[in-house]
Scaffold this motif. Structure first.
Motif, PDB file in Angstrom:
ATOM      1  N   PRO A   1      24.153  68.563  15.285  1.00  0.00           N
ATOM      2  CA  PRO A   1      25.574  68.383  14.957  1.00  0.00           C
ATOM      3  C   PRO A   1      26.030  69.251  13.786  1.00  0.00           C
ATOM      4  N   ILE A   2      25.181  69.412  12.768  1.00  0.00           N
ATOM      5  CA  ILE A   2      25.549  70.246  11.625  1.00  0.00           C
ATOM      6  C   ILE A   2      25.595  71.718  12.031  1.00  0.00           C
TER       7      ILE A   2
ATOM      8  N   GLY B   1      33.157  76.193  11.959  1.00  0.00           N
ATOM      9  CA  GLY B   1      34.017  75.909  10.824  1.00  0.00           C
ATOM     10  C   GLY B   1      34.641  77.157  10.209  1.00  0.00           C
ATOM     11  N   ASN B   2      35.696  76.937   9.415  1.00  0.00           N
ATOM     12  CA  ASN B   2      36.301  78.044   8.659  1.00  0.00           C
ATOM     13  C   ASN B   2      35.493  78.269   7.379  1.00  0.00           C
ATOM     14  N   GLU B   3      35.943  79.210   6.551  1.00  0.00           N
ATOM     15  CA  GLU B   3      35.165  79.555   5.353  1.00  0.00           C
ATOM     16  C   GLU B   3      35.075  78.392   4.372  1.00  0.00           C
ATOM     17  N   ASP B   4      36.154  77.626   4.233  1.00  0.00           N
ATOM     18  CA  ASP B   4      36.112  76.468   3.327  1.00  0.00           C
ATOM     19  C   ASP B   4      35.101  75.434   3.826  1.00  0.00           C
ATOM     20  N   GLU B   5      35.082  75.228   5.131  1.00  0.00           N
ATOM     21  CA  GLU B   5      34.137  74.261   5.697  1.00  0.00           C
ATOM     22  C   GLU B   5      32.701  74.746   5.548  1.00  0.00           C
ATOM     23  N   LYS B   6      32.488  76.042   5.754  1.00  0.00           N
ATOM     24  CA  LYS B   6      31.142  76.592   5.569  1.00  0.00           C
ATOM     25  C   LYS B   6      30.685  76.423   4.120  1.00  0.00           C
TER      26      LYS B   6
ATOM     27  N   ILE C   1      32.279  67.158  11.734  1.00  0.00           N
ATOM     28  CA  ILE C   1      31.489  67.115  12.966  1.00  0.00           C
ATOM     29  C   ILE C   1      32.355  66.641  14.132  1.00  0.00           C
ATOM     30  N   ALA C   2      33.189  65.627  13.873  1.00  0.00           N
ATOM     31  CA  ALA C   2      34.092  65.134  14.924  1.00  0.00           C
ATOM     32  C   ALA C   2      35.148  66.178  15.273  1.00  0.00           C
TER      33      ALA C   2
END
Length: 338
Positions: free
Chosen positions: A253-254, A261-266, A290-291
Motif C-alpha cells: 500500500p505504501i 503521490g505528488n511531491e508534497d506527499e512523497k 493510501i485511500a
C-alpha cells in the motif's frame, strides 16, 4: 477506510478453513501432541516461551497444508505428521525471531514472548524449535523433504535480511517487495505444500503443482496482511494496526501510494518512513493518502491475482476432497479482509 470495506463486501471470495480442518482433524491431533512433546525440555524456560506462542490460537494452516497434500496421494504412514510439525516449528521460530527484529509488543492478540521473557530468550527458543524441526525431518529419512525444508529455512532468512535492507527506504519498488514476501512468507507455504506429495511418493508434476500453489497462496496471504495493517483491526491482525508503518516497513500500500503521490506527499512518506516521524497523526494521514490513491484496493487486486494463480496451479490435479479444501483455503485467505 470505507473503500476497503465496500470492495471486500462486493468482490471478496467467501472461503472457509472448515474443509481442510475437517480433512486433517485426526492427523492434526497427532501433530498437536507431537508439538507439545517436542517443545518440551528440562530447561524450564524453553517450554514456557514456546508454549506461550504455540498455544496462542494460530490456525496452523501451514501444517494442515502438509497433511492435506499428503492425504491427496493416499499417504497412510506417520512421517507426514513429523513434517507438518517441523513446518509449524519453523513458522513459530520465525515469529519469535521476527518479533525481536521488529520490536513488536503484540503477537496473536497478546504480549509477544520478547515482552515477557526478553529478546535473548525469544531468539534462543526460536533456535531450539528450529533444531527440533530438523531432528524430525531427519527422522523421516526423506532426503528430498529435508532438502525442501532446509532450503526454505535459508530462503526465509534471506527474505528477512532483504526486508531489513529495504526497510525505511522509499525507493523500494514493487518488485523488491514481492522478492521480500516471496522469501519471508510464501516460501514456507510452498515448502509445506510440497513436502506432503514428496513423502507420499507423488510424481514430480504433482509435486511442482502443489509447490506453485503454496507460493501463490503465500503471496496472496501476505498482501492481505499488508492491507489489514492499514484497513483492518487488531483482532484481524493479532497485532497493533499500523505496526508496519511504525516499524518503517515499505509494504505494497505504501509503495503504490508513494508512486502515485505528488511531491508534497512523497516528502511526507520520506519523513514518516525514512525519518521515523510516524506518530498517530502521521498514521492517519498515511491512511488517507493510501485511500486517496486506491492503494488498498489495488493491493487487494494483486492478492486476488495471486489467489487465481494458486487456483490455476491446482487445475491439473484431479478433483478430490483435498483439492476442494485447498481451493477453499485460497478464498479464506483473501476473505480475511472485512
Amino acid at each position: 477506510m470505507g473503500a476497503v470495506t465496500s470492495l471486500a463486501k462486493e468482490n471478496k471470495p467467501t472461503g472457509s478453513v472448515k474443509p481442510i480442518v475437517d480433512l486433517t482433524a485426526a492427523d492434526m491431533e497427532r501433530v498437536n501432541k507431537l508439538i507439545l512433546s517436542k517443545a518440551g525440555s528440562d530447561v524450564e524456560m524453553i517450554p514456557e516461551v514456546a508454549n506461550h506462542l504455540i498455544s496462542s490460537g494460530g490456525k496452523r494452516l501451514r501444517p494442515m497444508l502438509t497433511l492435506a497434500t499428503a492425504s491427496m496421494f493416499g499417504y497412510r504412514g506417520d512421517y507426514h505428521v513429523y513434517l507438518a510439525t517441523s513446518v509449524e516449528f519453523m513458522h513459530t521460530a520465525t515469529l519469535l525471531h521476527d518479533d525481536v527484529v521488529d520490536e513488536s509488543d503484540m503477537r496473536r492478540g497478546k504480549s509477544s514472548a520478547r515482552m515477557i521473557w526478553g529478546n535473548q530468550a525469544s531468539v534462543l527458543v526460536g533456535d531450539f524449535l528450529l533444531g527440533q524441526a530438523f531432528r524430525m525431518m531427519v527422522e523421516t529419512g526423506s532426503m528430498e523433504a529435508l532438502k525442501v525444508l532446509s532450503n526454505a529455512a535459508a530462503v526465509i532468512a534471506e527474505g528477512e535480511v532483504l526486508q531489513l535492507s529495504v526497510a525505511k527506504k522509499m525507493e523500494t519498488t514493487e518488485a523488491d517487495y514481492i522478492a521480500v514476501i516471496s522469501g519471508k512468507t510464501a516460501e514456507l507455504f510452498a515448502a509445506a505444500a510440497e513436502v506432503g506429495p514428496i513423502i507420499a511418493g507423488a510424481p514430480e508434476a504433482e509435486r511442482k503443482a502443489l509447490r506453485d500453489y503454496g507460493m501463490a497462496l503465500g503471496l496472496a496471504f501476505q498482501l492481505v496482511d499488508d492491507v489489514l495493517d492499514y484497513g483492518g483491526s487488531s483482532a484481524d491482525l493479532g497485532k497493533n494496526v499500523g505496526d508496519d508503518f511504525r516499524e518503517g516497513k515499505v509494504t505494497m500500500p505504501i509503495i503504490l501510494a508513494h508512486q502515485r503521490g505528488n511531491e508534497d506527499e512523497k516528502a511526507f512518506w520520506r519523513k514518516a518512513i525514512e525519518d521515523g516521524e510516524n506518530d498517530d497523526a502521521a498514521l492517519e494521514k498515511a491512511r488517507r493518502l493510501i485511500a486517496r490513491h486506491n492503494a488498498l484496493s489495488d493491493s487487494i487486486s494483486r492478492a486476488l491475482s495471486y489467489g487465481e494463480a494458486a487456483r490455476a496451479a491446482l487445475a491439473p490435479l484431479p478433483m478430490s476432497a483435498g483439492r476442494h479444501a485447498l481451493e477453499e483455503v485460497i478464498d479464506y485467505c483473501i476473505a480475511r479482509i472485512s
